[in-house]
Design a protein around this motif. Structure first.
Motif, short mmCIF file in Angstrom:
data_model
loop_
_atom_site.label_atom_id
_atom_site.label_comp_id
_atom_site.label_asym_id
_atom_site.label_seq_id
_atom_site.Cartn_x
_atom_site.Cartn_y
_atom_site.Cartn_z
N ARG A 212 -3.52 6.54 5.82
CA ARG A 212 -3.42 4.98 5.91
C ARG A 212 -3.76 4.33 7.07
N SER A 213 -4.26 3.40 6.86
CA SER A 213 -4.77 2.48 8.46
C SER A 213 -3.71 1.54 8.55
N GLN A 215 -1.20 -1.43 8.83
CA GLN A 215 -0.90 -2.95 7.47
C GLN A 215 -0.52 -3.60 8.87
N ARG A 217 2.26 -7.67 7.41
CA ARG A 217 2.79 -8.35 6.53
C ARG A 217 3.43 -9.10 7.63
N TRP A 272 1.65 -6.36 2.64
CA TRP A 272 0.73 -5.36 3.20
C TRP A 272 -0.90 -5.73 3.30
N THR A 273 -1.62 -5.55 4.13
CA THR A 273 -2.92 -5.57 4.34
C THR A 273 -3.66 -4.70 5.75
N PRO A 274 -4.01 -4.02 4.63
CA PRO A 274 -4.54 -2.87 6.35
C PRO A 274 -5.35 -3.58 7.29
N GLN A 275 -5.32 -2.81 8.41
CA GLN A 275 -5.72 -3.67 10.33
C GLN A 275 -7.25 -3.07 9.74
N SER A 277 -9.34 -5.52 7.72
CA SER A 277 -9.96 -5.90 6.01
C SER A 277 -9.88 -7.64 5.74
N ASP A 284 -7.11 -11.40 12.47
CA ASP A 284 -6.89 -9.79 12.47
C ASP A 284 -6.38 -9.01 13.89
N ARG A 313 5.49 -4.51 10.55
CA ARG A 313 4.49 -3.42 10.68
C ARG A 313 3.94 -2.29 10.67
#
Length: 376
Positions: A212-213, A215, A217, A272-275, A277, A284, A313
């Motif tokens: 996973r990259s 992430q 919130r 939760w959002t990937p860096q 994106s 970002d 994070r």
């Protein structure tokens, strides 16, 4: 099965043709399908499973209703040659499904009566069917009435007819499926044991899937430049929102009332959002560098002005086995059950004789006597 109703005849007829299969037919298969002549008589036999026939009247109306439904939604007309191929392929899928349930039903009855004489088997089958009919009227019929929004039996019959079905057909299918599912349940463990060693092996073999990259919130307040006459007006608005959130203690409340970004209705909370994106590279970068749980200074990008507060994070890395163990177990259980079910179907073909107009669609089936021009 889902379908994307994209404009174009080819899309529509290909969807119809592929509805009963994993993918659309090849050109050779299309020529084969085009040569098939389906019977027009509802009393024509399409298959015999053990001693139970499957008639055209049980299959064709449902197929034709599905075609009408799809064409009505798209407003398209399918050329007759393509429609014929689609119809044959849908009949194949519906017939294979009906054969499978009848095979399981026959096997369930055989399990119940063992080596009893023929009259005893018939008696047992009638007894089981009677119980299933009772269950249909007590449990399934009320669900059908609720589904179609009517208590009137005549109206229900009419609505079922629009879908190529009837109460009699629904009852027959329900009995087949109920007895068939009882057979499968008696043979298959739906919750098979999966050794931890197998879970670890799967995890290691698919480790790249669990990388996973980074992430994060966060909460966000936004004003968009295109909502204001000039940048100064936008700046004044975001400052006022930030002040209200800071002294009022709730960015989410302010976001719901005044923020101008897509997540405003959710209090500006971004899960939760990937860096990497986010469309805004400025946001970002800030979200993955700001201190946690502190309101940021005003951040400006091409679309507007923002204030964010990063809640959590996660660093980039590999998701620990403990976090995905249950999901892996479910995947392996599904695979085990699917393999055992496939083997069960193969065993059914040795136990219950099947004759079909499409014998190649059912393992062990034989061509239905007297049929010509069907797929062999």
């Amino acid at each position: 099965m889902t379908a994307s109703f994209v404009v174009g005849q080819a899309t529509l007829w290909c969807w119809l043709a592929a509805s009963a299969a994993a993918q659309g037919p090849t050109p050779e298969q299309m020529r084969e399908l085009a040569s098939v002549q389906l019977p027009d008589d509802p009393a024509a036999v399409l298959a015999v499973v053990g001693k139970s026939p499957i008639l055209a009247g049980e299959v064709l109306p449902k197929v034709d209703a599905k075609i009408r439904e799809v064409t009505a939604k798209t407003g398209q007309t399918i050329p007759e040659p393509q429609l014929k191929i689609a119809r044959v392929n849908l009949v194949r899928g519906e017939l294979a499904r009906a054969i499978q349930f009848k095979m399981m039903r026959e096997s369930f009855v055989l399990d119940q009566v063992g080596t009893e004489a023929a009259d005893k088997r018939e008696e047992a089958q009638q007894r089981l069917a009677a119980k299933a009919r009772q269950y249909f009227f007590e449990e399934q019929l009320p669900k059908l009435k609720e589904q179609f929004g009517t208590e009137d039996m005549a109206e229900l019959e009419a609505k079922l007819g629009e879908q190529g079905s009837s109460l009699k057909a629904q009852r027959r299918e329900f009995i087949d499926q109920m007895l068939g599912q009882l057979y499968v349940s008696s043979k298959l463990d739906r919750d098979p044991n999966v050794p931890i060693a197998d879970i670890v092996r799967f995890y290691n073999q698919h480790r790249d899937e669990y990388e996973r990259s980074a992430q994060a919130r966060w909460e966000q307040l936004t004003v968009r430049f295109d909502r204001f006459d000039n940048r100064d007006a936008a700046l004044e608005a975001i400052r006022a929102m930030g002040t209200e959130a800071y002294y009022g203690g709730s960015m989410q409340a302010v976001a719901r009332e005044k923020s101008q970004e897509p997540f405003a209705a959710d209090g500006g909370v971004h899960d939760w959002t990937p860096q990497g994106s986010l469309r805004s590279s400025v946001l970002d970068k800030q979200i993955f560098s700001l201190p946690l749980n502190k309101m940021s200074p005003i951040i400006e990008d091409d679309e507007g002005l923002h204030i964010v507060r990063v809640l959590e994070r996660r660093d980039a890395g590999v998701t620990p086995l403990a976090d995905v163990q249950d999901d892996i177990k479910k995947k392996l259980q599904y695979k085990i059950v699917a393999e055992k079910q496939e083997q069960l179907i193969k065993e059914l073909s040795q136990r219950v004789p099947v004759w079909s107009i499409f014998p190649k669609d059912t393992p062990g089936a034989l061509p239905l006597p007297g049929t010509t021009g069907m797929l062999r």
